[in-house]
Motif scaffolding. Structure first.
Motif, PDB file in Angstrom:
ATOM      1  N   SER A   1       0.765  -1.318   0.158  1.00  0.00           N
ATOM      2  CA  SER A   1       0.119   0.009  -0.094  1.00  0.00           C
ATOM      3  C   SER A   1       0.635   1.229  -0.178  1.00  0.00           C
ATOM      4  CB  SER A   1      -1.100   0.293   1.326  1.00  0.00           C
ATOM      5  OG  SER A   1      -0.058  -0.123   2.410  1.00  0.00           O
ATOM      6  N   MET A   2       2.304   1.101   0.285  1.00  0.00           N
ATOM      7  CA  MET A   2       2.973   2.182   0.172  1.00  0.00           C
ATOM      8  C   MET A   2       4.081   2.260  -0.954  1.00  0.00           C
ATOM      9  SD  MET A   2       3.938   3.213   4.196  1.00  0.00           S
ATOM     10  CE  MET A   2       4.819   1.602   4.644  1.00  0.00           C
ATOM     11  N   THR A   3       4.467   3.434  -1.371  1.00  0.00           N
ATOM     12  CA  THR A   3       5.404   3.668  -2.490  1.00  0.00           C
ATOM     13  C   THR A   3       6.824   3.486  -1.831  1.00  0.00           C
ATOM     14  OG1 THR A   3       5.846   5.897  -1.969  1.00  0.00           O
ATOM     15  CG2 THR A   3       3.991   5.339  -3.585  1.00  0.00           C
ATOM     16  N   ASP A   4       7.785   3.570  -2.652  1.00  0.00           N
ATOM     17  CA  ASP A   4       9.167   3.288  -2.322  1.00  0.00           C
ATOM     18  C   ASP A   4       9.997   4.532  -2.409  1.00  0.00           C
ATOM     19  OD1 ASP A   4       9.228   0.447  -1.454  1.00  0.00           O
ATOM     20  OD2 ASP A   4       9.559  -0.146  -3.613  1.00  0.00           O
ATOM     21  N   ASP A   5       9.067   5.747  -2.176  1.00  0.00           N
ATOM     22  CA  ASP A   5       9.693   6.976  -2.295  1.00  0.00           C
ATOM     23  C   ASP A   5      10.892   7.445  -1.452  1.00  0.00           C
ATOM     24  OD1 ASP A   5       8.232   7.398  -4.590  1.00  0.00           O
ATOM     25  OD2 ASP A   5       6.783   8.766  -3.552  1.00  0.00           O
ATOM     26  N   ARG A   6      12.145   7.816  -2.068  1.00  0.00           N
ATOM     27  CA  ARG A   6      13.066   8.397  -0.734  1.00  0.00           C
ATOM     28  C   ARG A   6      13.492   9.573  -1.029  1.00  0.00           C
ATOM     29  NH1 ARG A   6      15.633   3.313   0.690  1.00  0.00           N
ATOM     30  NH2 ARG A   6      14.573   1.659  -0.253  1.00  0.00           N
ATOM     31  N   ASP A   7      13.907  10.053   0.136  1.00  0.00           N
ATOM     32  CA  ASP A   7      14.682  11.469  -0.027  1.00  0.00           C
ATOM     33  C   ASP A   7      16.027  11.533  -0.883  1.00  0.00           C
ATOM     34  OD1 ASP A   7      16.692  10.458   1.577  1.00  0.00           O
ATOM     35  OD2 ASP A   7      15.734  11.391   3.462  1.00  0.00           O
ATOM     36  N   GLU A   8      16.681  12.645  -0.954  1.00  0.00           N
ATOM     37  CA  GLU A   8      17.921  12.920  -1.723  1.00  0.00           C
ATOM     38  C   GLU A   8      19.015  12.145  -1.300  1.00  0.00           C
ATOM     39  OE1 GLU A   8      17.557  16.058   1.400  1.00  0.00           O
ATOM     40  OE2 GLU A   8      16.323  15.316  -0.123  1.00  0.00           O
ATOM     41  N   THR A   9      19.115  11.580   0.256  1.00  0.00           N
ATOM     42  CA  THR A   9      19.900  10.658   0.322  1.00  0.00           C
ATOM     43  C   THR A   9      20.026   9.305   0.472  1.00  0.00           C
ATOM     44  OG1 THR A   9      19.259  10.520   2.803  1.00  0.00           O
ATOM     45  CG2 THR A   9      20.426  12.669   2.412  1.00  0.00           C
ATOM     46  N   GLY A  10      18.492   9.031  -0.282  1.00  0.00           N
ATOM     47  CA  GLY A  10      18.530   7.708  -0.618  1.00  0.00           C
ATOM     48  C   GLY A  10      17.514   6.853   0.561  1.00  0.00           C
ATOM     49  N   ASP A  11      17.491   7.673   1.676  1.00  0.00           N
ATOM     50  CA  ASP A  11      16.278   6.792   2.657  1.00  0.00           C
ATOM     51  C   ASP A  11      14.894   7.160   2.474  1.00  0.00           C
ATOM     52  OD1 ASP A  11      18.620   6.408   4.374  1.00  0.00           O
ATOM     53  OD2 ASP A  11      18.862   8.392   5.165  1.00  0.00           O
ATOM     54  N   LEU A  12      14.202   6.058   2.901  1.00  0.00           N
ATOM     55  CA  LEU A  12      12.750   6.143   2.628  1.00  0.00           C
ATOM     56  C   LEU A  12      12.289   7.340   3.464  1.00  0.00           C
ATOM     57  CD1 LEU A  12      11.960   2.220   3.281  1.00  0.00           C
ATOM     58  CD2 LEU A  12      11.604   3.542   0.866  1.00  0.00           C
ATOM     59  N   LEU A  13      11.253   7.959   2.547  1.00  0.00           N
ATOM     60  CA  LEU A  13      10.543   8.906   3.503  1.00  0.00           C
ATOM     61  C   LEU A  13       9.594   8.342   4.258  1.00  0.00           C
ATOM     62  CD1 LEU A  13       9.287  10.977   0.078  1.00  0.00           C
ATOM     63  CD2 LEU A  13      11.319  11.701   1.705  1.00  0.00           C
ATOM     64  N   PRO A  14       9.065   9.333   5.486  1.00  0.00           N
ATOM     65  CA  PRO A  14       8.134   8.831   6.460  1.00  0.00           C
ATOM     66  C   PRO A  14       7.046   8.026   5.995  1.00  0.00           C
ATOM     67  CG  PRO A  14       9.150  11.003   7.044  1.00  0.00           C
ATOM     68  CD  PRO A  14       9.561  10.664   5.518  1.00  0.00           C
ATOM     69  N   ASP A  15       6.415   7.230   6.689  1.00  0.00           N
ATOM     70  CA  ASP A  15       5.213   6.459   5.984  1.00  0.00           C
ATOM     71  C   ASP A  15       4.109   7.108   5.516  1.00  0.00           C
ATOM     72  OD1 ASP A  15       6.737   4.053   7.076  1.00  0.00           O
ATOM     73  OD2 ASP A  15       5.165   3.606   8.664  1.00  0.00           O
ATOM     74  N   GLY A  16       3.850   8.216   6.325  1.00  0.00           N
ATOM     75  CA  GLY A  16       2.525   9.192   5.965  1.00  0.00           C
ATOM     76  C   GLY A  16       3.057   9.732   4.452  1.00  0.00           C
ATOM     77  N   ASP A  17       4.380   9.971   3.944  1.00  0.00           N
ATOM     78  CA  ASP A  17       4.613  10.423   2.800  1.00  0.00           C
ATOM     79  C   ASP A  17       4.640   9.395   1.680  1.00  0.00           C
ATOM     80  OD1 ASP A  17       4.990  13.002   3.966  1.00  0.00           O
ATOM     81  OD2 ASP A  17       6.998  12.733   4.430  1.00  0.00           O
ATOM     82  N   ARG A  18       4.686   8.287   2.184  1.00  0.00           N
ATOM     83  CA  ARG A  18       4.737   7.165   1.111  1.00  0.00           C
ATOM     84  C   ARG A  18       3.307   6.533   1.087  1.00  0.00           C
ATOM     85  NH1 ARG A  18       7.609   2.866   2.095  1.00  0.00           N
ATOM     86  NH2 ARG A  18       8.092   3.426   4.430  1.00  0.00           N
ATOM     87  N   LEU A  19       2.296   6.840   1.747  1.00  0.00           N
ATOM     88  CA  LEU A  19       1.017   6.274   1.506  1.00  0.00           C
ATOM     89  C   LEU A  19      -0.076   7.238   0.734  1.00  0.00           C
ATOM     90  CD1 LEU A  19      -0.708   3.716   2.803  1.00  0.00           C
ATOM     91  CD2 LEU A  19      -1.334   5.401   4.538  1.00  0.00           C
ATOM     92  N   PRO A  20       0.062   6.667  -0.496  1.00  0.00           N
ATOM     93  CA  PRO A  20      -0.754   7.569  -1.372  1.00  0.00           C
ATOM     94  C   PRO A  20      -2.463   7.188  -1.034  1.00  0.00           C
ATOM     95  CG  PRO A  20      -0.210   5.573  -2.644  1.00  0.00           C
ATOM     96  CD  PRO A  20       0.533   5.745  -1.210  1.00  0.00           C
ATOM     97  N   ALA A  21      -3.252   8.011  -1.770  1.00  0.00           N
ATOM     98  CA  ALA A  21      -4.774   7.708  -1.487  1.00  0.00           C
ATOM     99  C   ALA A  21      -5.274   6.371  -1.903  1.00  0.00           C
ATOM    100  CB  ALA A  21      -5.479   8.857  -2.353  1.00  0.00           C
ATOM    101  N   PHE A  22      -4.505   6.028  -2.975  1.00  0.00           N
ATOM    102  CA  PHE A  22      -4.906   4.456  -3.278  1.00  0.00           C
ATOM    103  C   PHE A  22      -4.651   3.552  -2.270  1.00  0.00           C
ATOM    104  CE2 PHE A  22      -3.250   0.398  -5.026  1.00  0.00           C
ATOM    105  CZ  PHE A  22      -4.113   0.014  -5.698  1.00  0.00           C
ATOM    106  N   GLY A  23      -3.356   3.711  -1.540  1.00  0.00           N
ATOM    107  CA  GLY A  23      -3.115   2.945  -0.419  1.00  0.00           C
ATOM    108  C   GLY A  23      -3.775   2.890   0.917  1.00  0.00           C
TER     109      GLY A  23
END
Length: 210
Positions: free
Chosen positions: A68-90
């Protein structure tokens, strides 16, 4: 208390699990196929999120959910917080509990039951106090007493105490009541997230009381 506790090991409880899974399979399998395609299209691979969770007596079991979450990461390659990776679909998948459909296979295998304490990460086992550890006396469930009393909206001490209450009072009547309440909660989409969280924050243990 022995009569209640014995329900966890009852052949009748296991038979009910198998009968219900078999009965819903003709409907669930096509729905799960559609969800899998939607996840693949909207979020990419992998379609399933898999993790070892604590089963009965703390034995590791493999538990799967639709991703339900994306694998979006910040500029350092770390996963973004869960809330930022949980789209409306998820969020929709979680709110409707469609992400939990793969766990019906865990029920069919006997790793889980329809009703019981939710399977939590293995790391939590060593963080339970003696009373909280009693939740491991029952096979984990797709839904449980804690889920129908707030789901992820209640804090950890209360949630774990609700799980222990189930272990101490389980019966076919309690299971039936939980299933009835679960259906109503899914329709209302209650308690999907903790306040201010995309999901439930990590359990770090209960501080000892002085």
């Amino acid at each position: 208390m022995g009569s209640q506790t014995s329900w966890h090991s009852s052949g009748v409880k296991r038979a009910v699990d198998l009968v219900v899974v078999a009965a819903v399979a003709p409907v669930v399998v096509p729905v799960a196929a559609v969800v899998a395609l939607a996840v693949r299209f909207r979020l990419g691979r992998p379609v399933l999120f898999r993790q070892d969770r604590a089963g009965r007596n703390g034995t590791p079991i493999g538990v799967a959910k639709f991703r339900s979450m994306t694998d979006d990461r910040d500029e350092t390659g770390d996963l973004l917080p869960d809330g930022d990776r949980l789209p409306a679909f998820g969020r929709t998948l979680r709110a409707t509990s469609l992400d939990e459909l793969p766990q019906l296979w865990s029920i069919a295998k006997g790793d889980m039951s329809l009703v019981g304490p939710r399977p939590l990460p293995m790391a939590y086992v060593e963080r339970y106090d003696d009373r909280q550890r009693r939740r491991l006396d029952a096979r984990p469930g797709l839904t449980g007493w804690a889920q129908v009393h707030g789901r992820n909206a209640v804090d950890w001490p209360e949630r774990l105490e609700l799980d222990v209450w189930y272990v101490e009072h389980a019966s076919w009547r309690v299971d039936l009541d939980i299933l009835r309440r679960t259906a109503a909660m899914v329709l209302r989409r209650d308690g999907v997230s903790a306040d201010g969280q995309a999901t439930m924050h990590e359990f770090m243990g209960t501080p000892p009381t002085e």
